[in-house]
Design an enzyme around this catalytic site. Structure first.
Site, PDB file in Angstrom:
ATOM      1  N   ASN A   9       0.861  -1.179   0.000  1.00 52.85           N
ATOM      2  CA  ASN A   9       0.000   0.000   0.000  1.00 52.85           C
ATOM      3  C   ASN A   9       0.901   1.234   0.000  1.00 52.85           C
ATOM      4  OD1 ASN A   9      -1.807   2.035   0.493  1.00 52.85           O
ATOM      5  ND2 ASN A   9      -2.341   1.381   2.571  1.00 52.85           N
ATOM      6  N   TRP A  10       0.932   1.919  -1.135  1.00 51.30           N
ATOM      7  CA  TRP A  10       1.867   3.048  -1.268  1.00 51.30           C
ATOM      8  C   TRP A  10       1.324   4.336  -0.657  1.00 51.30           C
ATOM      9  CZ3 TRP A  10       4.368   2.804  -6.856  1.00 51.30           C
ATOM     10  CH2 TRP A  10       4.981   1.562  -7.026  1.00 51.30           C
ATOM     11  N   LYS A  11       0.074   4.319  -0.238  1.00 47.22           N
ATOM     12  CA  LYS A  11      -0.557   5.500   0.379  1.00 47.22           C
ATOM     13  C   LYS A  11      -0.337   6.732  -0.502  1.00 47.22           C
ATOM     14  CE  LYS A  11       0.067   3.250   4.777  1.00 47.22           C
ATOM     15  NZ  LYS A  11       0.173   3.356   6.216  1.00 47.22           N
ATOM     16  N   HIS A  95      -9.315   0.662   5.186  1.00 48.47           N
ATOM     17  CA  HIS A  95      -8.016   0.895   5.833  1.00 48.47           C
ATOM     18  C   HIS A  95      -8.212   1.810   7.045  1.00 48.47           C
ATOM     19  CE1 HIS A  95      -3.919   2.275   6.502  1.00 48.47           C
ATOM     20  NE2 HIS A  95      -3.540   1.162   5.888  1.00 48.47           N
ATOM     21  N   GLY A 173       2.508   1.794  10.827  1.00 45.72           N
ATOM     22  CA  GLY A 173       3.402   2.944  10.683  1.00 45.72           C
ATOM     23  C   GLY A 173       4.093   3.349  11.967  1.00 45.72           C
ATOM     24  N   GLY A 234       2.984  -1.356   4.320  1.00 45.76           N
ATOM     25  CA  GLY A 234       2.981   0.086   4.079  1.00 45.76           C
ATOM     26  C   GLY A 234       4.394   0.581   3.802  1.00 45.76           C
ATOM     27  N   GLY A 235       5.044   1.100   4.826  1.00 44.56           N
ATOM     28  CA  GLY A 235       6.361   1.737   4.676  1.00 44.56           C
ATOM     29  C   GLY A 235       7.377   0.905   3.904  1.00 44.56           C
TER      30      GLY A 235
HETATM   31  C1  PEP Z   1      -0.606  -0.152   6.254  1.00 45.54           C
HETATM   32  O1  PEP Z   1      -0.767   1.050   6.265  1.00 45.54           O
HETATM   33  O2  PEP Z   1      -1.445  -0.889   5.705  1.00 45.54           O
HETATM   34  C2  PEP Z   1       0.575  -0.696   6.886  1.00 45.54           C
HETATM   35  C3  PEP Z   1       0.596  -1.957   7.215  1.00 45.54           C
HETATM   36  O3  PEP Z   1       1.604   0.182   7.113  1.00 45.54           O
HETATM   37  P1  PEP Z   1       3.045  -0.151   7.762  1.00 45.54           P
HETATM   38  O4  PEP Z   1       3.547  -1.418   7.116  1.00 45.54           O
HETATM   39  O5  PEP Z   1       3.893   1.042   7.413  1.00 45.54           O
HETATM   40  O6  PEP Z   1       2.822  -0.312   9.214  1.00 45.54           O
END
Ligand code: PEP
Length: 250
Positions: A9-11, A95, A173, A234-235
């Site tokens: 998920n690149w947000k 989300h 995050g 995410g990150g």
């Molecule tokens: C997300 O936002 O779906 C997520 C899992 O982020 P992160 O891996 O950065 O915690």
């Protein structure tokens, strides 16, 4: 065998040029044959370019959201038809950032689920408790309610187009990860909840992803748990080498 999936998920990261760069790196580095289905979810404006670039690869493209209406006067929104018309086949819904920042309720998410499924989009349905829920030992209740209110109205046949993503909000995050045991306990509970409502076949087939600070150094242990079928990342999805390491950890 349940499908293994690693989705990034690149947000609201990566402009057009950076999207192209990261996709080029992923195409070069991710092997043609992987155990997991690999999915990337760039921002809306870069979806069409991503679909074109990934056309002859095994990497699929997901949107990060969709509007519940078929179309109309909804300034700034994107419909399911618009997504499928450019070749997008998957959408992330529910989300925690959509829930918390954009005030999406279970009822609204349920509407979005209906619209997405009607358009044959696969739904990555996200849900998970906040820290206060876990601290008050209410996390199983919260997760069950989110499932029931946002998803359990769907028809049995629709489960073929649903992927679950358990994402404890306190781990997103933050660098804080659920322990592999905490993830397994919740995933087992989720599968049982699906089993009670929809039967063994659906419960055994549905992929349940874990999301929340999955990194190259913890992915293997989390993915090693029997009810964890992959991750929503995410990150670590924003760096090709980290994402590749997570994909290969499965
Ligand atoms: C997300 O936002 O779906 C997520 C899992 O982020 P992160 O891996 O950065 O915690």
């Amino acid at each position: 065998m349940r499908k293994k999936i690693v989705a990034g998920n690149w947000k609201m990261h990566k402009n057009a040029e950076q999207t192209e760069e990261l996709l080029n790196e992923l195409i070069a580095k991710i092997p043609a044959q992987t155990t997991a289905q690999v999915i990337v979810a760039p921002t809306f404006v870069n979806l069409q370019a991503a679909v074109a670039k990934l056309k002859n690869t095994t990497i699929a493209v997901s949107a990060q959201n969709v509007h519940q209406a078929e179309g109309g006067a909804f300034t700034g929104e994107i419909s399911a038809d618009m997504l499928t018309s450019i070749g997008v086949k998957t959408v992330i819904l529910g989300h925690s950032e959509r829930r918390a920042i954009f005030h999406e309720t279970d009822a609204l998410i349920a509407n979005k689920v209906d619209t997405a499924l009607k358009h044959d989009l696969t739904v990555i349905f996200c849900f998970g408790e906040e820290l206060k829920d876990r601290q008050s030992d209410n996390h199983f209740n919260i997760v069950e309610n989110q499932l029931r209110d946002g998803l359990f109205h769907i028809a049995k046949e629709s489960w073929a187009n649903v992927v679950l993503a358990y994402e404890p909000v306190w781990a997103i995050g933050t660098g804080e990860t659920a322990s592999p045991e905490q993830a397994q306990d919740m995933h087992e509970f989720i599968r049982e909840t699906v089993r009670k409502a929809f039967g063994a076949q659906i419960a055994d087939q549905v992929s349940i992803l874990y999301g929340g600070s999955v990194k190259p150094d913890n992915a293997k242990e989390i993915f090693g748990k029997p009810d964890v079928d992959g991750g929503l990342i995410g990150g670590a999805a924003l760096k090709a080498d980290d994402f590749l390491a997570i994909v290969t950890a499965i």
